[in-house]
Design a protein around this motif. Structure first.
Motif, PDB file in Angstrom:
ATOM      1  N   TRP A 175      -9.387  14.042  -5.873  1.00 56.95           N
ATOM      2  CA  TRP A 175      -9.963  14.951  -6.829  1.00 56.95           C
ATOM      3  C   TRP A 175      -9.123  15.752  -7.404  1.00 56.95           C
ATOM      4  O   TRP A 175      -9.102  16.245  -8.628  1.00 56.95           O
ATOM      5  CB  TRP A 175     -11.277  15.409  -6.813  1.00 56.95           C
ATOM      6  N   SER A 176      -8.567  16.881  -7.003  1.00 62.28           N
ATOM      7  CA  SER A 176      -7.694  17.434  -6.686  1.00 62.28           C
ATOM      8  C   SER A 176      -6.581  17.506  -8.247  1.00 62.28           C
ATOM      9  O   SER A 176      -5.901  18.424  -8.802  1.00 62.28           O
ATOM     10  CB  SER A 176      -7.238  18.593  -6.368  1.00 62.28           C
ATOM     11  N   VAL A 177      -6.179  16.066  -8.428  1.00 64.90           N
ATOM     12  CA  VAL A 177      -4.979  15.778  -8.833  1.00 64.90           C
ATOM     13  C   VAL A 177      -5.683  15.025 -10.267  1.00 64.90           C
ATOM     14  O   VAL A 177      -4.925  14.681 -11.564  1.00 64.90           O
ATOM     15  CB  VAL A 177      -3.837  15.038  -8.483  1.00 64.90           C
ATOM     16  N   SER A 178      -7.456  15.503 -11.006  1.00 65.57           N
ATOM     17  CA  SER A 178      -7.488  15.141 -12.061  1.00 65.57           C
ATOM     18  C   SER A 178      -6.558  16.119 -13.036  1.00 65.57           C
ATOM     19  O   SER A 178      -6.096  15.133 -14.388  1.00 65.57           O
ATOM     20  CB  SER A 178      -8.750  15.490 -12.574  1.00 65.57           C
ATOM     21  N   SER A 179      -6.228  16.781 -12.919  1.00 69.13           N
ATOM     22  CA  SER A 179      -5.207  17.676 -14.248  1.00 69.13           C
ATOM     23  C   SER A 179      -4.562  16.963 -14.163  1.00 69.13           C
ATOM     24  O   SER A 179      -3.425  16.965 -15.928  1.00 69.13           O
ATOM     25  CB  SER A 179      -5.144  19.485 -13.952  1.00 69.13           C
ATOM     26  N   VAL A 180      -3.438  16.326 -13.357  1.00 66.72           N
ATOM     27  CA  VAL A 180      -2.088  15.955 -13.799  1.00 66.72           C
ATOM     28  C   VAL A 180      -1.916  14.954 -14.306  1.00 66.72           C
ATOM     29  O   VAL A 180      -1.854  14.280 -15.478  1.00 66.72           O
ATOM     30  CB  VAL A 180      -1.387  14.994 -12.702  1.00 66.72           C
ATOM     31  N   PHE A 181      -2.941  13.581 -14.348  1.00 66.02           N
ATOM     32  CA  PHE A 181      -3.514  12.607 -14.693  1.00 66.02           C
ATOM     33  C   PHE A 181      -3.551  12.753 -15.980  1.00 66.02           C
ATOM     34  O   PHE A 181      -3.308  12.049 -17.379  1.00 66.02           O
ATOM     35  CB  PHE A 181      -4.644  11.662 -14.497  1.00 66.02           C
ATOM     36  N   ARG A 182      -4.323  14.274 -16.711  1.00 63.70           N
ATOM     37  CA  ARG A 182      -5.120  14.359 -17.666  1.00 63.70           C
ATOM     38  C   ARG A 182      -3.971  14.529 -18.647  1.00 63.70           C
ATOM     39  O   ARG A 182      -3.700  14.156 -19.944  1.00 63.70           O
ATOM     40  CB  ARG A 182      -5.929  15.258 -18.291  1.00 63.70           C
ATOM     41  N   ARG A 183      -2.898  15.706 -17.851  1.00 63.84           N
ATOM     42  CA  ARG A 183      -1.450  15.791 -18.671  1.00 63.84           C
ATOM     43  C   ARG A 183      -0.295  15.021 -18.690  1.00 63.84           C
ATOM     44  O   ARG A 183      -0.143  14.972 -19.886  1.00 63.84           O
ATOM     45  CB  ARG A 183      -1.183  17.016 -17.784  1.00 63.84           C
ATOM     46  N   SER A 214      -2.982  11.085  -3.224  1.00 61.90           N
ATOM     47  CA  SER A 214      -2.175  10.923  -4.338  1.00 61.90           C
ATOM     48  C   SER A 214      -1.080   9.704  -4.313  1.00 61.90           C
ATOM     49  O   SER A 214       0.103  10.220  -5.022  1.00 61.90           O
ATOM     50  CB  SER A 214      -0.769  12.694  -4.109  1.00 61.90           C
ATOM     51  N   GLY A 215      -1.791   8.868  -3.245  1.00 59.15           N
ATOM     52  CA  GLY A 215      -0.584   7.748  -3.419  1.00 59.15           C
ATOM     53  C   GLY A 215       0.091   7.111  -4.854  1.00 59.15           C
ATOM     54  O   GLY A 215       0.271   6.399  -5.337  1.00 59.15           O
ATOM     55  N   THR A 216      -1.365   7.457  -6.033  1.00 60.48           N
ATOM     56  CA  THR A 216      -1.812   6.667  -6.999  1.00 60.48           C
ATOM     57  C   THR A 216      -1.361   7.184  -7.916  1.00 60.48           C
ATOM     58  O   THR A 216      -0.666   7.178  -8.788  1.00 60.48           O
ATOM     59  CB  THR A 216      -3.450   7.715  -6.907  1.00 60.48           C
ATOM     60  N   LEU A 217      -0.536   8.667  -7.620  1.00 59.48           N
ATOM     61  CA  LEU A 217       0.603   9.322  -8.448  1.00 59.48           C
ATOM     62  C   LEU A 217       1.426   8.090  -8.686  1.00 59.48           C
ATOM     63  O   LEU A 217       2.356   7.757  -9.438  1.00 59.48           O
ATOM     64  CB  LEU A 217       0.871  10.772  -7.811  1.00 59.48           C
ATOM     65  N   PHE A 218       2.454   7.605  -7.686  1.00 60.16           N
ATOM     66  CA  PHE A 218       3.050   6.892  -7.246  1.00 60.16           C
ATOM     67  C   PHE A 218       2.694   5.584  -8.179  1.00 60.16           C
ATOM     68  O   PHE A 218       4.089   4.948  -8.889  1.00 60.16           O
ATOM     69  CB  PHE A 218       3.681   6.254  -6.203  1.00 60.16           C
ATOM     70  N   ILE A 276       0.846  -1.251   0.137  1.00 51.05           N
ATOM     71  CA  ILE A 276       0.417  -0.212  -0.040  1.00 51.05           C
ATOM     72  C   ILE A 276       0.494   1.421   0.019  1.00 51.05           C
ATOM     73  O   ILE A 276       2.076   1.214   0.237  1.00 51.05           O
ATOM     74  CB  ILE A 276      -0.788   0.001   1.045  1.00 51.05           C
ATOM     75  N   VAL A 277       0.511   2.559  -1.021  1.00 51.65           N
ATOM     76  CA  VAL A 277       0.998   3.125  -0.899  1.00 51.65           C
ATOM     77  C   VAL A 277       0.349   4.545  -0.342  1.00 51.65           C
ATOM     78  O   VAL A 277      -0.753   3.973  -1.023  1.00 51.65           O
ATOM     79  CB  VAL A 277       1.956   3.558  -2.117  1.00 51.65           C
ATOM     80  N   ALA A 278       0.712   5.299   0.688  1.00 51.36           N
ATOM     81  CA  ALA A 278      -0.329   5.976   0.875  1.00 51.36           C
ATOM     82  C   ALA A 278      -0.509   7.437   0.751  1.00 51.36           C
ATOM     83  O   ALA A 278       0.276   7.398  -0.380  1.00 51.36           O
ATOM     84  CB  ALA A 278      -0.420   6.179   2.187  1.00 51.36           C
ATOM     85  N   ASP A 279      -1.344   8.351   0.973  1.00 54.67           N
ATOM     86  CA  ASP A 279      -0.900  10.156   0.386  1.00 54.67           C
ATOM     87  C   ASP A 279       0.190  10.787   0.877  1.00 54.67           C
ATOM     88  O   ASP A 279       1.068  10.182   2.013  1.00 54.67           O
ATOM     89  CB  ASP A 279      -2.153  10.921   1.040  1.00 54.67           C
ATOM     90  N   LEU A 280       0.646  11.203  -0.471  1.00 58.41           N
ATOM     91  CA  LEU A 280       1.853  11.897  -0.201  1.00 58.41           C
ATOM     92  C   LEU A 280       2.128  13.082  -0.892  1.00 58.41           C
ATOM     93  O   LEU A 280       0.526  13.616  -0.778  1.00 58.41           O
ATOM     94  CB  LEU A 280       3.072  11.382  -1.274  1.00 58.41           C
ATOM     95  N   ALA A 281       2.317  14.137   0.387  1.00 62.34           N
ATOM     96  CA  ALA A 281       2.655  15.624  -0.238  1.00 62.34           C
ATOM     97  C   ALA A 281       3.613  15.348  -1.637  1.00 62.34           C
ATOM     98  O   ALA A 281       4.608  16.076  -1.406  1.00 62.34           O
ATOM     99  CB  ALA A 281       3.232  15.668   1.065  1.00 62.34           C
ATOM    100  N   LEU A 282       2.769  16.319  -2.019  1.00 59.75           N
ATOM    101  CA  LEU A 282       3.003  16.796  -3.461  1.00 59.75           C
ATOM    102  C   LEU A 282       2.782  17.675  -3.969  1.00 59.75           C
ATOM    103  O   LEU A 282       1.416  17.841  -3.784  1.00 59.75           O
ATOM    104  CB  LEU A 282       3.041  15.708  -4.556  1.00 59.75           C
ATOM    105  N   SER A 283       3.172  18.713  -4.632  1.00 57.97           N
ATOM    106  CA  SER A 283       3.185  20.167  -5.726  1.00 57.97           C
ATOM    107  C   SER A 283       2.152  19.466  -6.549  1.00 57.97           C
ATOM    108  O   SER A 283       3.131  18.342  -7.403  1.00 57.97           O
ATOM    109  CB  SER A 283       4.288  20.735  -5.329  1.00 57.97           C
ATOM    110  N   LEU A 284       0.811  19.973  -7.362  1.00 57.56           N
ATOM    111  CA  LEU A 284       0.707  19.484  -8.570  1.00 57.56           C
ATOM    112  C   LEU A 284       1.645  19.650  -9.571  1.00 57.56           C
ATOM    113  O   LEU A 284       1.565  19.390 -11.016  1.00 57.56           O
ATOM    114  CB  LEU A 284      -0.567  20.574  -8.694  1.00 57.56           C
ATOM    115  N   GLU A 285       2.529  21.085  -9.318  1.00 59.03           N
ATOM    116  CA  GLU A 285       3.581  20.634 -10.393  1.00 59.03           C
ATOM    117  C   GLU A 285       4.954  20.406 -10.747  1.00 59.03           C
ATOM    118  O   GLU A 285       5.863  20.339 -10.809  1.00 59.03           O
ATOM    119  CB  GLU A 285       4.147  22.340 -10.451  1.00 59.03           C
TER     120      GLU A 285
END
Length: 377
Positions: free
Chosen positions: A182-190, A162-166, A124-133
């Motif tokens: 929901w806030s990382v939708s733009s990251v996934f699209r891009r 945000s662990g899903t980004l990993f 399991i990868v839990a939530d991460l402190a990451l900037s959207l940029e």
């Protein structure tokens, strides 16, 4: 008598006699619909909670406690036998195996390095402190390679928020559905156009055999945890954990989650005899008088000794057994409320509704409705 036989507990008095008494515990959470038929059975399920430099501590520790509690905590609290199909063995793991501060400051006590960790059944990868940029390229190469190898070896790989980004960066989600905050939708699209991002989902099992499970915002650790408990240890254990951790809709307070507390152990054999009898006869008329007769005591003496031995007055004890039976029926059958009342020992449905509302905090109809709308995949 509906539900009685399979929900008795073993009562060990200090006299050494093993007694059967009825605990009447209710299981609140209706587990996720697609789990039936795909449960996985192992005696011990190894869970690696991956700690990255960006990992927040709260979710990791919450999951660690939840998994540790499986097949341990329910019996301690209630006295009911532990019936889960397995234990969980959670371990906080990191690249180095060395404790390190989380982004908010508190140190995360890592238990093993990636090389030393037991071969996991779940990662399991839990939530991460990451900037959207943030530039994520190459950030977790060593950990990503380890997770890919564990997945290829059969481990279920999960993420929260945000662990899903990993997982996306590790290439594990290409061509698959996934959810995250929901806030990382733009990251996934891009950055990950090949991933079918589903921000409306709380849980998103995907891939062959649902070998990857992503979860939404940080608080969805509870849904993921219960999903995994149900998948490996069984739906009953997931329901128990939902009750112990008060997971679900809390808008009506905690009473709907409560179960009859474990009766005190004692050495009063006469009272134990009465408990054995009431376990199978709580629908009887005038049960307190009958219990006093079974105990061979005057009613006032019986009431005093019963409370001293169990922590309940005789009437409270009978009402608790009846209400727990009613809750069980409301959860597991479509029987009308009046039928439930009669089966639980209440000839007057109006009185039953009043007692139920006072005890549970909800009407029987609202309780049944609440159980029916608890989280599902």
């Amino acid at each position: 008598m509906p539900g009685t036989a399979h929900r008795r507990e073993r009562f060990q008095s200090k006299t050494g006699q093993t007694r059967q008494i009825y605990p009447g515990f209710v299981e609140i959470l209706r587990c996720f619909g697609h789990i039936a038929g795909m449960s996985e059975r192992k005696p011990t399920v190894a869970v690696s909670l991956l700690v990255l430099p960006e990992s927040f501590s709260a979710t990791l520790y919450s999951l660690h406690e939840l998994f540790w509690s499986v097949r341990r905590a329910w019996g301690e609290v209630t006295g009911e036998p532990e019936t889960a199909a397995c234990h969980f063995a959670p371990t906080l793991v990191s690249r180095s195996g060395v404790a390190a501060p989380s982004p908010t400051g508190p140190v995360i006590s890592v238990e093993a390095s990636l090389d030393e960790a037991p071969l996991p059944d779940i990662v399991i990868v839990a939530d991460l402190a990451l900037s959207l940029e943030a530039d994520l390229g190459g950030r977790w190469d060593i950990e990503a390679d380890w997770v890919r190898r564990m997945h290829a070896n059969g481990a279920i790989v999960c993420s929260i928020c945000s662990g899903t980004l990993f997982l996306a960066e590790a290439g594990l989600l290409d061509g698959l559905e996934a959810t995250s905050h929901w806030s990382v939708s733009s990251v996934f699209r891009r950055r990950y156009p090949d991933i079918q991002f589903r921000p409306e989902r709380i849980l998103c099992p995907t891939g062959p055999g649902h070998g990857i499970v992503t979860a939404g915002g940080a608080s969805s650790w509870s849904e993921l945890g219960l999903y995994l408990v149900a998948r490996f240890a069984g739906e009953t254990e997931a329901r128990r954990m939902s009750k112990l951790f008060v997971i679900g809709d809390k808008s009506d307070g905690q009473l709907p989650f409560a179960a009859m507390a474990r009766p005190c152990q004692h050495t009063d054999a006469a009272i134990a005899d009465a408990q054995v009898w009431i376990a199978d006869n709580y629908v009887s008329a005038n049960p307190v008088a009958r219990m006093a007769d079974i105990a061979g005591l005057p009613e006032r003496t019986f009431s005093r000794r019963f409370r001293k031995a169990t922590g309940y007055t005789p009437l409270e004890y009978v009402q608790a057994l009846r209400i727990e039976e009613a809750k069980q029926m409301l959860e597991t059958t479509d029987a009308p409320t009046d039928t439930v009342a009669l089966a639980a020992g209440y000839a007057d449905p109006v009185f039953f509704r009043r007692v139920f509302k006072r005890t549970v905090g909800l009407t029987p109809a609202r309780y049944r409705q609440k159980v029916g709308v608890l989280p599902r995949v």
